[in-house]
Design an enzyme around this catalytic site. Structure first.
Site, short mmCIF file in Angstrom:
data_model
loop_
_atom_site.label_atom_id
_atom_site.label_comp_id
_atom_site.label_asym_id
_atom_site.label_seq_id
_atom_site.Cartn_x
_atom_site.Cartn_y
_atom_site.Cartn_z
CB CYS A 8 8.18 -11.10 8.77
SG CYS A 8 9.91 -10.46 8.39
N PRO A 9 6.82 -13.92 9.86
CG PRO A 9 6.16 -14.91 11.84
CD PRO A 9 5.61 -14.47 10.57
#
Lengths: 336, 76
Positions: free
Chosen positions: B12-13
Site C-alpha cells: 500500500c498504497p
C-alpha cells in the site's frame, strides 16, 4: 528479587524478546503502521488505522502515568529541541512514504517476508548509525544544541506544564475528547486482521508493559525502534553498546510478526517486481534513519512511548511526521 | 467484460492507487479482478471501492500470502 533481576542476563533476554514478540505479533495482526494511519486520512479518507493509533495513545498515557505515580518508573520528559524535532519529524514523515512503512511498520513487514522492507531496515540502520555515532553526528549536535531548545522553568516542557494544570486533569480532558471521537467512529468494514479497537488497546497496553519490563532489567526506556536499530548494527560491527533489553525487544518484533503471519498464511518472501523500487525503499530507509536521529526517536518512540509522558517535544515530532507524510502523499499520489 | 490487474509485490498504497487508475478506464458494469500478495490490500481496496460507490463482489484468499478481489464498476 527485583534487584537480582537487574543483574540477570537471562531475564533481560527473555523480557526483551517477549515484549518485542508480543508487539510484533500485534503489529502484524492489526496491520499497524503509522504510514498507513496518516496516509489513509488524506488518500482514501479512511481513519481506521489512525483510530487504532489514538486509542493506543490514550491507553498508554493513562497506563504510563499510573506507572510513574506508583513509583514503578521515573517520569522522563523528552527535550523540546524545536528545530531538530521539526526537521527530523518532517524528513521522517517523507521517508516512511518511500520506505513503504514507518519504524514499526517496516520492522513487522520484515517478519512477513517483504524483501523491500528488509532493504529499508538496512538503509535505516546505516544512516542512523552514521548520524548518531558516526561522521554525521555533528548535524544532530548542531540542531539539538541549547540555542534551539526550549525549556520551561529549566525543565523540558510538558502539556500539563504548558497549561499549568495537574497532569490528571489534562489526561482526563484529552481522554474524554478523543474518547468521544473514537466512540462515534465507524465500526470497521472488510477487516481481515484485528479490528482497530483490539489493535489499539493491545498496542497501548504493550507500550505500558514495555516501560515496565525494560525498567526491571536495566534503564527504563520503553519500546523504541530507532536507537535499537543502530545498536543491532553497531554491536556486531564495532562492538557497542553492551547487549541490552532494547536490542532483544527489537529482535522479537520480526519474530512475533513472522509467527502471526505464518499462522494466518500470510508469510512468504516477496517483493516488488521493478528493481528501482528496492532503491526507493532503501533511500526511504536512509532518510528515516537520519531523520530519527535528529528528532530523538521514531514514530513509536516519540508518538507513543514518550508522548505518553505528555512531552511537548514528542507531540511536535509526531505532528511534523504527519506533515511530512502528507506532503509526500500529495506529491506522489494526489497532485493530478 | 472481465479485466485483470496483477499487483503482486506491491504494498500500500501502490496496490490501491493502481486499482483506482485501472477502474477509471473501465466501462460501467465491467468487472475487475485484482491479484495481490499484501495483507492490508485485502482491507484497503474494498473499503475504498465501497466508498467510491463500486460493488465489491468477492474478496478471496487464494493461497499463502495471495488474495483476489473482484470489483464491479458501478459509477463513472
Amino acid at each position: 528479587m527485583l534487584e537480582s533481576l537487574q543483574e540477570s542476563f537471562a531475564a533481560m533476554v527473555i523480557l526483551g524478546l517477549f515484549t518485542g514478540a508480543a508487539f510484533g505479533f500485534t503489529l502484524q495482526r492489526g496491520r499497524f503502521c503509522m504510514n498507513t494511519a496518516f496516509r489513509d486520512i488524506l488518500l482514501t479518507k479512511d481513519f481506521t488505522t489512525f483510530q487504532a493509533y489514538i486509542l493506543a495513545l490514550l491507553i498508554s498515557i493513562v497506563g504510563v502515568n499510573l506507572l510513574v505515580d506508583f513509583g514503578l518508573i521515573e517520569s522522563e520528559i523528552k527535550p523540546f529541541n524545536w528545530l531538530a524535532n521539526a526537521i527530523g519529524g518532517y524528513l521522517f514523515g517523507i521517508g516512511i512514504v518511500f520506505a513503504g512503512g514507518c519504524g514499526s511498520g517496516t520492522w513487522y513487514r520484515v517478519g512477513e517476508g517483504l524483501v523491500g522492507s528488509m532493504v529499508a531496515v538496512l538503509g535505516f540502520a546505516i544512516s542512523a548509525m552514521a548520524a548518531s555515532i558516526g561522521k554525521l553526528d555533528f548535524i544532530r549536535k548542531y540542531l539539538r544544541q541549547e540555542d534551539f531548545t526550549i525549556q520551561i522553568n529549566d525543565q523540558a516542557p510538558t502539556l500539563h506544564g504548558l497549561v499549568g494544570a495537574n497532569k490528571w486533569i489534562v489526561i482526563a480532558v484529552i481522554t474524554a475528547a478523543l474518547g468521544i471521537w473514537l466512540f462515534r467512529a465507524q465500526r470497521p468494514a472488510h477487516q481481515k486482521g484485528w479490528t482497530w479497537p483490539v489493535t489499539g488497546a493491545v498496542i497501548g497496553l504493550l507500550i505500558v508493559f514495555g516501560w515496565w519490563s525494560s525498567s526491571l532489567v536495566g534503564k527504563a526506556e520503553g519500546i523504541t525502534l530507532a536507537s535499537t536499530t543502530v545498536s543491532l548494527l553497531s554491536y556486531p560491527t564495532v562492538g557497542i553498546p553492551k547487549p541490552n533489553w532494547g536490542m532483544f525487544m527489537l529482535i522479537g518484533i520480526p519474530l512475533g510478526a513472522f509467527v502471526s503471519a505464518r499462522l494466518l498464511g500470510e508469510a512468504k518472501l516477496r517483493g516488488p517486481s521493478e528493481p528501482s523500487r528496492y532503491l526507493k525503499q532503501f533511500g526511504g530507509g536512509l532518510l528515516m534513519g537520519f531523520a530519527a536521529m535528529q528528532s530523538g526517536g521514531c514514530n513509536i518512540n516519540q508518538g507513543l512511548t514518550n508522548l505518553s509522558m505528555l512531552s511537548l517535544g514528542s507531540l511536535e515530532v509526531i505532528l511534523f511526521i504527519i506533515l511530512g507524510n502528507w506532503t509526500m502523499v500529495w506529491f506522489l499520489f494526489l497532485r493530478d | 467484460m472481465l479485466h485483470t490487474l496483477d499487483v503482486k509485490g506491491e504494498v500500500c498504497p501502490y496496490s490501491t492507487v493502481k486499482t483506482k487508475k485501472k477502474m477509471k478506464d473501465l466501462a460501467i458494469g465491467d468487472q475487475l479482478k485484482v491479484i495481490f500478495d499484501y495483507p492490508l490490500t485485502a482491507e484497503e481496496i474494498p473499503r475504498w471501492a465501497e466508498k467510491a460507490g463500486h460493488k465489491v463482489i468477492e474478496v478471496k484468499k487464494t493461497g499463502d500470502a495471495e488474495w483476489e478481489i473482484l470489483l464491479e464498476k458501478a459509477v463513472a
